[in-house]
Design an enzyme around this catalytic site. Structure first.
Site, PDB file in Angstrom:
ATOM      1  N   CYS A 120     -11.969   8.113  15.931  1.00 52.85           N
ATOM      2  CA  CYS A 120     -10.973   7.046  16.061  1.00 52.85           C
ATOM      3  C   CYS A 120      -9.772   7.619  16.790  1.00 52.85           C
ATOM      4  CB  CYS A 120     -10.566   6.532  14.683  1.00 52.85           C
ATOM      5  SG  CYS A 120      -9.761   4.914  14.793  1.00 52.85           S
ATOM      6  N   CYS A 122      -6.433   6.433  15.951  1.00 50.65           N
ATOM      7  CA  CYS A 122      -5.161   6.086  15.294  1.00 50.65           C
ATOM      8  C   CYS A 122      -4.370   7.285  14.783  1.00 50.65           C
ATOM      9  CB  CYS A 122      -5.375   5.057  14.185  1.00 50.65           C
ATOM     10  SG  CYS A 122      -6.461   5.607  12.882  1.00 50.65           S
ATOM     11  N   CYS A 130      -5.779   1.980  16.857  1.00 53.19           N
ATOM     12  CA  CYS A 130      -7.078   2.636  17.073  1.00 53.19           C
ATOM     13  C   CYS A 130      -7.563   2.521  18.515  1.00 53.19           C
ATOM     14  CB  CYS A 130      -8.112   2.064  16.114  1.00 53.19           C
ATOM     15  SG  CYS A 130      -7.571   2.135  14.390  1.00 53.19           S
ATOM     16  N   LYS A 195     -15.710  -3.078   8.634  1.00 54.77           N
ATOM     17  CA  LYS A 195     -14.486  -2.460   8.144  1.00 54.77           C
ATOM     18  C   LYS A 195     -13.427  -3.544   8.022  1.00 54.77           C
ATOM     19  CE  LYS A 195     -11.192   1.199   9.205  1.00 54.77           C
ATOM     20  NZ  LYS A 195     -10.874   2.306  10.106  1.00 54.77           N
ATOM     21  N   ARG A 217      -3.623  -4.204  11.831  1.00 51.16           N
ATOM     22  CA  ARG A 217      -4.914  -3.992  12.479  1.00 51.16           C
ATOM     23  C   ARG A 217      -5.809  -5.239  12.422  1.00 51.16           C
ATOM     24  NH1 ARG A 217      -4.048   1.470  12.844  1.00 51.16           N
ATOM     25  NH2 ARG A 217      -4.216   2.769  11.003  1.00 51.16           N
ATOM     26  N   GLU A 233     -21.155  -8.446  12.635  1.00 52.25           N
ATOM     27  CA  GLU A 233     -20.721  -7.093  13.025  1.00 52.25           C
ATOM     28  C   GLU A 233     -21.862  -6.090  12.863  1.00 52.25           C
ATOM     29  OE1 GLU A 233     -18.237  -5.515  14.287  1.00 52.25           O
ATOM     30  OE2 GLU A 233     -16.506  -6.840  14.226  1.00 52.25           O
ATOM     31  N   LYS A 248     -16.780  -0.694   4.402  1.00 49.36           N
ATOM     32  CA  LYS A 248     -15.534  -0.068   3.992  1.00 49.36           C
ATOM     33  C   LYS A 248     -14.463  -1.129   3.809  1.00 49.36           C
ATOM     34  CE  LYS A 248     -12.176   3.043   5.853  1.00 49.36           C
ATOM     35  NZ  LYS A 248     -11.755   3.787   6.991  1.00 49.36           N
ATOM     36  N   SER A 274      -9.264   5.530   0.026  1.00 49.12           N
ATOM     37  CA  SER A 274      -8.149   6.221  -0.618  1.00 49.12           C
ATOM     38  C   SER A 274      -7.509   5.427  -1.754  1.00 49.12           C
ATOM     39  CB  SER A 274      -7.109   6.584   0.442  1.00 49.12           C
ATOM     40  OG  SER A 274      -6.687   5.426   1.154  1.00 49.12           O
ATOM     41  N   TYR A 313     -13.533  10.690  -2.141  1.00 48.44           N
ATOM     42  CA  TYR A 313     -12.632  11.797  -2.463  1.00 48.44           C
ATOM     43  C   TYR A 313     -12.980  12.386  -3.825  1.00 48.44           C
ATOM     44  CZ  TYR A 313     -10.337   9.530   1.408  1.00 48.44           C
ATOM     45  OH  TYR A 313     -10.093   8.977   2.640  1.00 48.44           O
TER      46      TYR A 313
HETATM   47  C1  PBG Z   1      -9.165   5.432  10.816  1.00 46.42           C
HETATM   48  C2  PBG Z   1      -9.578   5.422   9.408  1.00 46.42           C
HETATM   49  C3  PBG Z   1      -8.978   4.818   8.281  1.00 46.42           C
HETATM   50  C4  PBG Z   1      -9.686   5.239   7.170  1.00 46.42           C
HETATM   51  C5  PBG Z   1     -10.716   6.044   7.641  1.00 46.42           C
HETATM   52  N1  PBG Z   1     -10.652   6.114   9.021  1.00 46.42           N
HETATM   53  C6  PBG Z   1      -7.784   4.032   8.082  1.00 46.42           C
HETATM   54  C7  PBG Z   1      -7.356   2.853   8.747  1.00 46.42           C
HETATM   55  O1  PBG Z   1      -8.091   2.090   9.381  1.00 46.42           O
HETATM   56  O2  PBG Z   1      -6.164   2.674   8.611  1.00 46.42           O
HETATM   57  C8  PBG Z   1      -9.365   4.877   5.756  1.00 46.42           C
HETATM   58  C9  PBG Z   1      -9.876   5.785   4.740  1.00 46.42           C
HETATM   59  C10 PBG Z   1      -9.306   5.646   3.381  1.00 46.42           C
HETATM   60  O3  PBG Z   1      -8.472   4.802   3.083  1.00 46.42           O
HETATM   61  O4  PBG Z   1      -9.725   6.474   2.565  1.00 46.42           O
HETATM   62  N2  PBG Z   1      -9.289   4.288  11.533  1.00 46.42           N
END
Ligand code: PBG
Length: 327
Positions: A120, A122, A130, A195, A217, A233, A248, A274, A313
């Site tokens: 990516c 970003c 991104c 996503k 985004r 998608e 995700k 996260s 994690y």
């Molecule tokens: C990058 C990306 C993101 C995450 C993984 N790759 C964040 C986003 O789109 O802001 C998020 C991972 C997470 O929250 O653990 N594009």
């Protein structure tokens, strides 16, 4: 009075019977551990919103890698946090970029491990989007070229799997084309196919310093209300040649995992993001929940929903708990 109802409890009587009838399992091989690599030396810094998750500079990565391998984990997904950012995300595809260096280091010292590269822009762009920006818009096709370049540089550094997370249209085809042309026909693509534009990424954006500097985004990540759009998608990534599909975040989207599992004959990955990590950490630090039990329950829930692999994690903790429960 006997057979007017089913006696389900017959099959739950003993530990032994419950073990025999268990339908879903969590294995260490299912877990993928995210790593954040930063530039400089002597850095081992905890991400404040993600207790237990650290930024590492290369010189301190070895101890962390030894632990990961020692626990029996098979795979890591690598994120770079570069010192230099610009409008084109140049440090994402530099030969000696932070992620490329991290990947080569891991490849050299831990050749048995499967290294996944998050592809990516970003983290590498000064605007935090991104893709490439013009007049406040994220340009699709102009971004594809840079993403393909990034993927190729990650494969050259030693990445075993390319995981594009940018949500531009056509990214799988563009990256597949780039990889093939550069001779990486055997490098698989793990597509972040579905996503969502999720508030659960908050702590990651602290960790990766990738918060968008303007706007959001929502023109490229998906609306959490949508299911059919997820199928579209996934369908296009499948047709473009993705080797894995990913959903995700995971917890609020278990229905989507099941949907994709039933429709597409590809390995399916759940990204336990996260925010999903931080909530459990915070509650368990307050003594409100039993961390081990809650984490294992939610990971098994993702597998039951259809995930073959889980990026989490909690991988290191889960590996320890899996060992503990075997004894
Ligand atoms: C990058 C990306 C993101 C995450 C993984 N790759 C964040 C986003 O789109 O802001 C998020 C991972 C997470 O929250 O653990 N594009």
């Amino acid at each position: 009075m006997s057979s007017e109802f089913q006696r389900h409890r017959r099959l739950r009587k003993t530990d032994s019977m419950r073990a025999m009838l268990r339908e879903t399992f969590l294995r260490k091989e299912d877990l993928i551990y995210p790593l954040f690599i930063v530039e400089g030396t002597g850095v081992k810094q905890e991400v404040s919103s993600m207790p237990g998750v650290f930024h590492y500079s290369l010189d301190l990565l070895k101890a962390e890698m030894d632990e990961i391998v020692g626990l029996g984990l098979q795979s890591v997904i690598v994120f770079g946090v570069p010192a230099h950012k610009d409008d084109k995300g140049t440090s994402a595809y530099e030969k000696d970029g932070v992620v490329q260096q991290g990947i080569s280091f891991i490849k050299k010292h831990y050749p048995q491990l499967t290294i996944i590269a998050d592809t990516c822009l970003c983290q590498y762009t000064d605007h935090g989007h991104c893709g490439v920006i013009q007049d406040g818009n994220v340009l699709n096709d102009e971004s594809l070229e840079l993403l393909a370049k990034t993927a190729v540089s990650q494969a050259r550094a030693g990445a075993d799997i390319i995981a594009p997370s940018n949500m531009m249209d056509g990214f799988v085809a563009a990256i597949r084309g780039g990889l093939d042309e550069a001779g990486f026909v055997d490098t698989p693509i793990m597509s972040y196919a579905v996503k969502y534009a999720s508030a659960f990424y908050g702590p990651f954006r602290d960790a990766a310093q990738s918060t968008p500097q303007f706007g959001d985004r929502k023109t490229y990540q998906m609306d959490p209300s949508n299911r059919l759009e997820a199928i579209r998608e996934a369908q296009s990534d499948y047709e473009e040649g993705a080797d894995f599909l990913m959903v995700k975040p995971a917890l609020a989207y278990l229905d989507i995992l099941r949907e994709l599992k039933d429709r597409f004959p590809l390995p399916l990955v759940a990204y336990n993001v996260s925010g999903e990590y931080s909530m459990i950490k915070a509650a368990s630090q307050n003594g409100w929940i039993d961390e081990k039990a809650v984490v294992l329950e939610k990971l098994i829930g993702m597998k039951r929903a259809g995930a073959d692999l889980i990026i989490t994690y909690f991988s290191k903790d889960a590996a320890k708990w899996i060992d503990e429960d075997k004894q």
